[in-house]
Scaffold this motif. Sequence first.
Motif, PDB file in Angstrom:
ATOM      1  N   ASP A  52      13.718 -48.728 -22.421  1.00 50.44           N
ATOM      2  CA  ASP A  52      13.180 -47.471 -22.949  1.00 50.44           C
ATOM      3  C   ASP A  52      11.951 -47.025 -22.146  1.00 50.44           C
ATOM      4  O   ASP A  52      11.797 -45.838 -21.840  1.00 50.44           O
ATOM      5  CB  ASP A  52      12.800 -47.693 -24.419  1.00 50.44           C
ATOM      6  CG  ASP A  52      12.704 -46.368 -25.140  1.00 50.44           C
ATOM      7  OD1 ASP A  52      13.609 -45.538 -24.960  1.00 50.44           O
ATOM      8  OD2 ASP A  52      11.692 -46.150 -25.842  1.00 50.44           O
ATOM      9  N   ARG A  88      13.068 -45.635 -18.806  1.00 55.26           N
ATOM     10  CA  ARG A  88      13.633 -44.279 -18.918  1.00 55.26           C
ATOM     11  C   ARG A  88      12.524 -43.240 -19.094  1.00 55.26           C
ATOM     12  O   ARG A  88      12.562 -42.171 -18.493  1.00 55.26           O
ATOM     13  CB  ARG A  88      14.616 -44.234 -20.086  1.00 55.26           C
ATOM     14  CG  ARG A  88      15.919 -44.964 -19.766  1.00 55.26           C
ATOM     15  CD  ARG A  88      16.769 -45.145 -21.002  1.00 55.26           C
ATOM     16  NE  ARG A  88      17.192 -43.858 -21.558  1.00 55.26           N
ATOM     17  CZ  ARG A  88      17.697 -43.725 -22.779  1.00 55.26           C
ATOM     18  NH1 ARG A  88      17.841 -44.780 -23.563  1.00 55.26           N
ATOM     19  NH2 ARG A  88      18.070 -42.551 -23.221  1.00 55.26           N
ATOM     20  N   THR A  89      11.535 -43.580 -19.898  1.00 52.12           N
ATOM     21  CA  THR A  89      10.429 -42.631 -20.128  1.00 52.12           C
ATOM     22  C   THR A  89       9.615 -42.439 -18.848  1.00 52.12           C
ATOM     23  O   THR A  89       9.271 -41.309 -18.481  1.00 52.12           O
ATOM     24  CB  THR A  89       9.508 -43.159 -21.255  1.00 52.12           C
ATOM     25  OG1 THR A  89      10.329 -43.418 -22.387  1.00 52.12           O
ATOM     26  CG2 THR A  89       8.431 -42.161 -21.610  1.00 52.12           C
ATOM     27  N   HIS A  99      11.504 -40.323 -16.490  1.00 54.06           N
ATOM     28  CA  HIS A  99      11.472 -38.909 -16.889  1.00 54.06           C
ATOM     29  C   HIS A  99      10.204 -38.231 -16.359  1.00 54.06           C
ATOM     30  O   HIS A  99      10.275 -37.150 -15.750  1.00 54.06           O
ATOM     31  CB  HIS A  99      11.521 -38.800 -18.419  1.00 54.06           C
ATOM     32  CG  HIS A  99      11.310 -37.404 -18.909  1.00 54.06           C
ATOM     33  ND1 HIS A  99      12.354 -36.528 -19.113  1.00 54.06           N
ATOM     34  CD2 HIS A  99      10.175 -36.709 -19.208  1.00 54.06           C
ATOM     35  CE1 HIS A  99      11.867 -35.360 -19.508  1.00 54.06           C
ATOM     36  NE2 HIS A  99      10.544 -35.440 -19.587  1.00 54.06           N
ATOM     37  N   ARG A 135      14.825 -36.971 -14.728  1.00 56.72           N
ATOM     38  CA  ARG A 135      14.519 -36.406 -16.055  1.00 56.72           C
ATOM     39  C   ARG A 135      15.667 -36.664 -17.034  1.00 56.72           C
ATOM     40  O   ARG A 135      15.463 -36.801 -18.231  1.00 56.72           O
ATOM     41  CB  ARG A 135      14.280 -34.905 -15.953  1.00 56.72           C
ATOM     42  CG  ARG A 135      12.923 -34.571 -15.403  1.00 56.72           C
ATOM     43  CD  ARG A 135      12.683 -33.094 -15.465  1.00 56.72           C
ATOM     44  NE  ARG A 135      12.112 -32.720 -16.749  1.00 56.72           N
ATOM     45  CZ  ARG A 135      11.961 -31.458 -17.149  1.00 56.72           C
ATOM     46  NH1 ARG A 135      12.375 -30.485 -16.389  1.00 56.72           N
ATOM     47  NH2 ARG A 135      11.425 -31.187 -18.329  1.00 56.72           N
ATOM     48  N   LEU A 147      17.239 -39.273 -17.345  1.00 60.42           N
ATOM     49  CA  LEU A 147      17.178 -40.632 -17.892  1.00 60.42           C
ATOM     50  C   LEU A 147      16.731 -40.619 -19.355  1.00 60.42           C
ATOM     51  O   LEU A 147      17.102 -41.475 -20.148  1.00 60.42           O
ATOM     52  CB  LEU A 147      16.187 -41.474 -17.077  1.00 60.42           C
ATOM     53  CG  LEU A 147      16.632 -41.937 -15.691  1.00 60.42           C
ATOM     54  CD1 LEU A 147      15.492 -42.658 -14.991  1.00 60.42           C
ATOM     55  CD2 LEU A 147      17.844 -42.843 -15.786  1.00 60.42           C
ATOM     56  N   ARG A 148      15.870 -39.666 -19.664  1.00 63.01           N
ATOM     57  CA  ARG A 148      15.381 -39.550 -21.051  1.00 63.01           C
ATOM     58  C   ARG A 148      15.225 -38.062 -21.341  1.00 63.01           C
ATOM     59  O   ARG A 148      14.283 -37.444 -20.849  1.00 63.01           O
ATOM     60  CB  ARG A 148      14.038 -40.286 -21.178  1.00 63.01           C
ATOM     61  CG  ARG A 148      13.471 -40.353 -22.560  1.00 63.01           C
ATOM     62  CD  ARG A 148      14.182 -41.446 -23.343  1.00 63.01           C
ATOM     63  NE  ARG A 148      13.884 -41.321 -24.738  1.00 63.01           N
ATOM     64  CZ  ARG A 148      13.145 -42.204 -25.403  1.00 63.01           C
ATOM     65  NH1 ARG A 148      12.642 -43.246 -24.787  1.00 63.01           N
ATOM     66  NH2 ARG A 148      12.931 -42.042 -26.687  1.00 63.01           N
ATOM     67  N   PRO A 159      11.705 -37.264 -24.266  1.00 63.20           N
ATOM     68  CA  PRO A 159      10.821 -38.438 -24.247  1.00 63.20           C
ATOM     69  C   PRO A 159       9.781 -38.403 -25.366  1.00 63.20           C
ATOM     70  O   PRO A 159       9.341 -37.333 -25.790  1.00 63.20           O
ATOM     71  CB  PRO A 159      10.127 -38.328 -22.886  1.00 63.20           C
ATOM     72  CG  PRO A 159      10.143 -36.886 -22.580  1.00 63.20           C
ATOM     73  CD  PRO A 159      11.363 -36.320 -23.210  1.00 63.20           C
ATOM     74  N   GLN A 218       2.779 -47.006 -20.193  1.00 61.68           N
ATOM     75  CA  GLN A 218       3.702 -46.105 -19.488  1.00 61.68           C
ATOM     76  C   GLN A 218       2.928 -45.113 -18.610  1.00 61.68           C
ATOM     77  O   GLN A 218       3.331 -44.810 -17.490  1.00 61.68           O
ATOM     78  CB  GLN A 218       4.557 -45.337 -20.495  1.00 61.68           C
ATOM     79  CG  GLN A 218       5.574 -46.207 -21.217  1.00 61.68           C
ATOM     80  CD  GLN A 218       6.190 -45.501 -22.409  1.00 61.68           C
ATOM     81  OE1 GLN A 218       5.659 -44.508 -22.899  1.00 61.68           O
ATOM     82  NE2 GLN A 218       7.300 -46.027 -22.895  1.00 61.68           N
ATOM     83  N   ARG A 224      18.871 -30.920 -23.732  1.00 58.28           N
ATOM     84  CA  ARG A 224      17.667 -30.937 -24.569  1.00 58.28           C
ATOM     85  C   ARG A 224      17.793 -29.953 -25.727  1.00 58.28           C
ATOM     86  O   ARG A 224      17.408 -30.248 -26.860  1.00 58.28           O
ATOM     87  CB  ARG A 224      16.429 -30.610 -23.730  1.00 58.28           C
ATOM     88  CG  ARG A 224      15.150 -31.097 -24.399  1.00 58.28           C
ATOM     89  CD  ARG A 224      13.958 -30.964 -23.522  1.00 58.28           C
ATOM     90  NE  ARG A 224      13.617 -29.549 -23.308  1.00 58.28           N
ATOM     91  CZ  ARG A 224      12.521 -29.144 -22.698  1.00 58.28           C
ATOM     92  NH1 ARG A 224      11.666 -30.038 -22.224  1.00 58.28           N
ATOM     93  NH2 ARG A 224      12.271 -27.871 -22.528  1.00 58.28           N
TER      94      ARG A 224
END
Lengths: 513, 222
Positions: free
Chosen positions: A8, A11-12, A15, A62, A64-65, A68, A75, B218
């Motif tokens: 996680d 991924r963030t 992003h 981006r 990927l997540r 976010p 992070q 999104r």
Amino acid sequence: MWQRFTLDDVRTIGHYLGVLILFLAASMAVPFVVALAFQEWKPATHYLLAIGISLILGSGLRLLRVAPARLSRRQALAVTGFAWIVLAFIAAIPLYMSGHFNRFVDALFEGVSGLTTTGASLVVDLDHMSMADNTWRFMMILLGGLGLIVVALALGLFGKRSGASLYSSEGRSDHLVPNVVQTTQFIAKFALLFILAATVILTVVLTFAGIEPVRAAFHSVCLSISAFMTGGFTPMAQSVLYYHSFPLEFILMLLMLAGSISFTLHAELRKGRIGAFFRDIEVRTLVIWLAVATCVMAASLSVSLSFNDLPTMLRRGVFMVISSFSTTGFQNITTNQLAGVFSSGAFIALAVCMAVGGSAGSTTGGLKLLRMGIMAKSIVSTIKEAVAPDSARVAVTYYRLGRRRVTPDIVKEAMTVFVLYVSTYTIGALVGIAHGYDAMQAIFESVAMASNGGIVSGLVAPDMPITLELFYIFEMWAGRLEFVTLLAILVEVVVSIVPRRLRHRTQAQGVRR
Amino acid sequence: MSALTGGWKRSAAAPKCDGCVCGNHARGRWLVRSLAAAVAGAMLAIACLVALPSSAWAADDNLVNPQQRPDSSFIYDTEISALNSADTYYDGQTVQVVGEAVGDIINVEIDGSYRWVNLSSEEQGVVYSVAVHMTDNAADRIDTLGGYSTVGTTLQVRGTFHLVCPDHDGVTDIHADVVSVVDPGTQHPDEFSWEGFIPGAIAVAIGFVLMFVFYRLRERQR
């Protein structure tokens, strides 16, 4: 207990790195437009392709997540830490395509040097470089000098939620106005105003020097950005020496000095708090330090065979002191003069100036005057404690937007960064020596890289060994992040890569012992 | 040196005429010497004609430098790269370099009749440059200055090299005595072709599609 990066987290982080890459793609529109305007069709195709690659990479990351969460401190550190090297990779693509670099690593070196505002360059035949490629070099200095995160925050790219953690992860703690986004906007506007004013003046100076008005304006923008952002790139291979102009050198000295003062102090001056400005620990340290450095330089040059008459000493010596202390990297002497004609004392004095650097919260690199001031205060405190009676309580204070006490925590932070810088300077020097270079030059170059100073004595050249080049890239990256951010993410990456079972076994063996 | 100033040496194989003062031998020696001098002079003149390009012929000022040191200080045909790593040995020596005029012609502060011109030359993949201090008349011979898509006028400059110039606050420069044009400058502007933009345009299009996909995803998550 070290914390691992989870999927996680990755991924963030991906992003947000994607957001920064998209921002870099938008920045490449500037050299693309310059290329079209000056009918430099080949560079135009390079920048269009680089924009396309950046859009694909940025948008891919981006994805990927998609939505976010708010960035945690860990992070944010990772985003900031990786941003400088990931963006340098992207920035190197059009530079490498320009044909002015012998290998991709050289272009990467240029990218890192530009973004970290080091100013050392590996361009081959800079004098024949296109306007578009030169524009891109100075765009990198502008973005890196302001701070990638600062610019992104000022433009609202990260939204409102992740601002504070990202802002502090870039080594900034000054809050000029309560809101982080507004603070970053103030920094960006203030810097751009300074650059604009300097550009106008320098254009007049260069036009009088005989340069065509359009070229004069272009060179002025480049030099203004490079001086105020303490970057050190110049559009011509001979650096500032090329212009043979004392008025230009004088204005650049003022710009470098302005760039090496923290934005917080600029804000104080703007508010009319002149007293607070001159009471500040950094301003006082700066005045003392510059006076000492200039005296040492003058004393060293006056006993040497060259550069020993007063006009020469003032013009070359003072400029080089300001260029090195502000970690800009401009040179108004040749590299040959620096390494072969300058006295060894003057040579070392410049290295020490670069090692210390300018104000914290400014665009300069190096240890920073604030830390030097705090360590000096700590020495005073230790001496006071030694001579004071046992019952006495010793309190040493310093002025930084109000009176503050020198606490063990502040001293510890300053000492930690000091030790990390000195260790890196030393290791870099040893790496240079191990490659067979002269020890003095190896020390000088290592300091120039880790402090983001950028004045080079000849080791940094297109034909330098690749291992040394890679180490210098690491030094520039580490120096810009002031080590703590970089070390934190390196530890986290290592901990995340090493299998959990192996780590548990190692820890258990440690406990048994 | 000795060939020019040291005079002639008698050949070991030549018949000796010790103590002879006869007119035949004296005339013979004089004739041989005159003949040899004439041949050497003619060869030198031909060599000069061949070595100098026609443009240099026309442009040479044939100035006399009264401060020229004896012959031992005369370094001819130096590379700019050698001057870029020069030590004090080169300081004050007369040098001759060939290089491309690049960048701009910059006015010399205070003295309006002089200009700064940067000469550059490439050696083993590295480009070196040196600042040349020359008269405005000499600078006027430059028809093109090197830059992107232009190759500047190639100049041959003979002058005094200063490692730390006392007249110009310590700059490393050459004070030109003779400036000759070796080759005129050329321009080779980029030719526009749509094909060159195609890979970039495709990449940008893919990038925008990915951005569109991101925003759609999104929106759907909201």
